[in-house]
Design an enzyme around this catalytic site. Structure first.
Site, PDB file in Angstrom:
ATOM      1  N   TYR A 188       0.905  -1.123   0.043  1.00  0.00           N
ATOM      2  CA  TYR A 188       0.068   0.006  -0.128  1.00  0.00           C
ATOM      3  C   TYR A 188       0.814   1.162   0.096  1.00  0.00           C
ATOM      4  O   TYR A 188       1.977   1.109   0.402  1.00  0.00           O
ATOM      5  CB  TYR A 188      -0.771   0.053   1.201  1.00  0.00           C
ATOM      6  CG  TYR A 188      -0.140   0.375   2.513  1.00  0.00           C
ATOM      7  CD1 TYR A 188      -0.184   1.827   2.819  1.00  0.00           C
ATOM      8  CD2 TYR A 188       0.187  -0.645   3.246  1.00  0.00           C
ATOM      9  CE1 TYR A 188       0.581   2.034   3.967  1.00  0.00           C
ATOM     10  CE2 TYR A 188       0.960  -0.156   4.450  1.00  0.00           C
ATOM     11  CZ  TYR A 188       1.146   0.956   4.642  1.00  0.00           C
ATOM     12  OH  TYR A 188       1.874   1.459   5.927  1.00  0.00           O
ATOM     13  N   ASN A 193       2.393  -7.787   5.913  1.00  0.00           N
ATOM     14  CA  ASN A 193       3.715  -7.366   5.395  1.00  0.00           C
ATOM     15  C   ASN A 193       4.018  -6.498   6.856  1.00  0.00           C
ATOM     16  O   ASN A 193       5.446  -6.365   6.874  1.00  0.00           O
ATOM     17  CB  ASN A 193       3.617  -6.086   4.380  1.00  0.00           C
ATOM     18  CG  ASN A 193       3.786  -6.715   3.044  1.00  0.00           C
ATOM     19  OD1 ASN A 193       4.141  -7.861   2.998  1.00  0.00           O
ATOM     20  ND2 ASN A 193       3.643  -5.673   2.157  1.00  0.00           N
ATOM     21  N   TYR A 194       3.440  -6.646   8.026  1.00  0.00           N
ATOM     22  CA  TYR A 194       3.766  -6.326   9.111  1.00  0.00           C
ATOM     23  C   TYR A 194       3.902  -7.509  10.088  1.00  0.00           C
ATOM     24  O   TYR A 194       3.286  -7.772  10.917  1.00  0.00           O
ATOM     25  CB  TYR A 194       2.971  -5.100   9.903  1.00  0.00           C
ATOM     26  CG  TYR A 194       2.890  -3.765   9.125  1.00  0.00           C
ATOM     27  CD1 TYR A 194       4.062  -3.388   8.065  1.00  0.00           C
ATOM     28  CD2 TYR A 194       1.953  -3.052   9.247  1.00  0.00           C
ATOM     29  CE1 TYR A 194       3.843  -2.210   7.590  1.00  0.00           C
ATOM     30  CE2 TYR A 194       1.826  -1.668   8.676  1.00  0.00           C
ATOM     31  CZ  TYR A 194       2.703  -1.130   7.932  1.00  0.00           C
ATOM     32  OH  TYR A 194       2.525  -0.319   7.162  1.00  0.00           O
ATOM     33  N   ARG A 195       4.612  -8.432   9.617  1.00  0.00           N
ATOM     34  CA  ARG A 195       4.702  -9.817  10.160  1.00  0.00           C
ATOM     35  C   ARG A 195       4.646  -9.608  11.828  1.00  0.00           C
ATOM     36  O   ARG A 195       5.389  -8.870  12.411  1.00  0.00           O
ATOM     37  CB  ARG A 195       5.965 -10.565   9.755  1.00  0.00           C
ATOM     38  CG  ARG A 195       5.961 -11.093   8.348  1.00  0.00           C
ATOM     39  CD  ARG A 195       5.026 -12.444   8.234  1.00  0.00           C
ATOM     40  NE  ARG A 195       5.153 -12.859   6.960  1.00  0.00           N
ATOM     41  CZ  ARG A 195       4.445 -14.038   6.547  1.00  0.00           C
ATOM     42  NH1 ARG A 195       3.188 -14.176   7.284  1.00  0.00           N
ATOM     43  NH2 ARG A 195       4.617 -14.352   5.467  1.00  0.00           N
TER      44      ARG A 195
END
Length: 540
Positions: A198, A482-484
């Site tokens: 994003y 994507n923010y593991r």
């Protein structure tokens, strides 16, 4: 996509001789033996020349060079600690054939493989393995070609390219084309798009993954596949189903989108004292997802001051696809509470706005984007994420500010949704966070190596996350892949139990799309060759 160079016999023999004379490790080490076998196997399975001294790095050969390569793109330095397992060696391929050979040989030798394109992985899963040893690292940073085709509004970009490099190469060819991917210019494009991607144009054009036309991947059998060859199921899975599960992304074919020659940016910062009764931040929650799609306003929460003089600051950081005159009309009508003035508005090119939003000082030359560097120093950090579907009441905001003031270097970011994000169906790609989402929350705490209290910071962010439970999505509590976040759960060494373990975090990241991802994984990689602590598992 890159040039092939024949690998003549004399070159093969000379390179092989050079390797064994200079780089062979003592045969007493089983890992050294595996490295020798791997080198020989790769030589046999590629037809393209590659210099060993530039593509293979191992501690026993040159510790400083190995460390330099390992640390080169790793952004979270808490995963570079000596106590954590390191790869046995690193391969940095310069041609897609080298990637194919690496997969074939890793599978043959039963070597666990981790793949890295940019190193922004929040939990270090692309370059650290805590479930399988030994393991090797395939680093794609040398594969960074970008071929821009303005005539058909598309581009092929290799995985090792950063988003900043991609943006720069697009702007070289056209001032009225762009791509709606990340806000951080040092992101590796390969892994970035696998999770969604994003950025400041998401409300106008959706995610980077929503604008992918084709891809090149290497599957678990070492085959090089494009969209037609991999099939629509796999093509669906890799656009938002996260990296490290279905194959190695070598390149994306992306759809370019129109951008105006002039865009406008601004950053307006308010302290708690300047936002009496939390009226500004409350209004943002109500309108940010409903503003014109060309306008993206995120909020960055920081803490300023020391001791008893600490306060929370809220920076309204924005990019508008248009001139400042039109922007002022929009803001006066929809968000006058912010008090935006013409002096706050800065007109620039879309490429200049990329450097600005990434955090570089204004007027920084845009060729800084070619360096693949972040404007911020590398630190230890832990992050978590949430999605908000109803505005947080004033009582909840007060608690948020109290929590922020208790931490040393906290950061919270609110990113607005709405627009195109609300119109794309949840099942279009694996990324499901669409209609009904007002904004996404990212929580971050960071600390320097000199700070010996990592547990203090980890406890703070987990406590903050627990506090937010009543104000965010539920059943499931959604999170951005994507923010593991390994706090949500992780796979263990026993691959037979991975499916049961993954159902929890799988729902957080993918909601109902998780089951389809598992079904596809079971078909394309039933042996679970591509795996890590939060990879999609096959059915047991």
């Amino acid at each position: 996509m890159g040039s092939s160079r024949p690998f003549p016999v004399f070159s093969f023999l000379s390179i092989l001789a050079l390797y064994f004379s200079l780089y062979t490790i003592t045969p007493t080490s089983s890992l050294a033996s595996l490295q020798d076998q791997f080198i020989n196997c790769v030589q046999r399975n590629t037809h393209v020349y590659f210099p060993l001294e530039k593509t293979f790095f191992a501690p026993a050969k040159n510790v400083s060079m190995f460390s330099q390569v390992l640390e080169s793109t790793a952004q979270n330095i808490r995963f570079l600690k000596k106590s954590l397992p390191k790869p046995g060696f690193i391969i940095s391929p310069i041609h897609e054939s080298h990637v194919q050979a690496s997969v074939i040989c890793a599978k043959k030798l039963r070597l666990h493989l981790r793949v890295r394109s940019g190193g922004h992985d929040y939990e270090g899963l692309s370059y650290v393995s805590q479930i399988v040893k030994p393991f090797i690292l395939l680093d794609l940073s040398k594969m960074r070609q970008a071929d821009i085709n303005i005539k058909d509004n598309s581009a092929w970009v290799q995985s090792g390219s950063t988003v900043g490099e991609l943006y720069y190469r697009i702007a070289e060819k056209s001032k009225v084309h762009g791509f709606p991917a990340g806000l951080c210019s040092s992101l590796g494009i390969g892994g970035h798009i696998t999770g969604g991607a994003y950025g400041s144009m998401m409300r106008k054009y959706g995610l980077g993954a929503d604008n992918v036309l084709d891809a090149k991947i290497v599957d678990a059998n070492g085959r090089l596949l494009d969209r037609a060859a991999m099939g629509e199921d796999t093509f669906w899975a890799i656009r938002g189903g996260a990296g490290g599960s279905f194959g190695i992304i070598l390149a994306w074919k992306i759809k370019l989108v129109p951008v105006p020659q002039t865009v406008t940016v601004f950053t307006v910062t308010k302290t708690l004292q300047q936002d009496v009764g939390h009226k500004i931040i409350s209004k943002w929650q109500r309108v940010a997802d409903k503003l014109v799609e060309e306008l993206f306003i995120r909020v960055l929460f920081n803490v300023a001051g020391t001791g008893g003089n600490k306060t929370v600051t809220m920076s309204y950081n924005s990019m508008f696809l248009g001139g400042k005159g039109t922007l002022m009309k929009v803001m006066k009508k929809s968000f006058p509470e912010l008090g935006l003035t013409l002096k706050d508005c800065i007109e620039m090119s879309w490429l200049d706005s990329i450097a600005y939003i990434s955090g570089f000082p204004i007027h920084t030359p845009t060729n800084i984007l070619l360096q693949g560097k972040s404007p911020f120093p590398k630190v230890n950090f832990k992050a978590k994420s949430d999605f908000v579907k109803t505005p947080i009441p004033e009582s909840g905001l007060k608690g948020i500010f109290q929590k922020l003031l208790k931490e040393d270097i906290p950061l919270m970011i609110w990113n607005p949704y709405g627009g195109m994000m609300a119109r794309i169906p949840e099942s279009q790609i694996p990324f499901p966070h669409r209609k009904g989402v007002l904004f996404k929350v990212q929580y971050v705490t960071s600390w320097l190596d000199s700070d010996k209290r990592p547990s203090k910071h980890m406890n703070w962010i987990r406590d903050f996350y627990n506090y937010m439970t009543p104000y965010v999505s539920s059943n499931p509590r959604q999170a951005y892949v994507n923010y593991r976040d390994l706090d949500l759960g992780k796979n263990t060494k026993d691959t037979k139990t991975c499916f049961k373990q993954a159902q929890g975090w799988g729902a957080n990241y993918f909601k109902n799309n998780f089951n389809r991802l598992v079904s596809i994984k079971s078909k394309v990689d039933p042996e679970n060759f591509f795996r890590h602590e939060q990879s999609i598992p096959p059915m047991p």
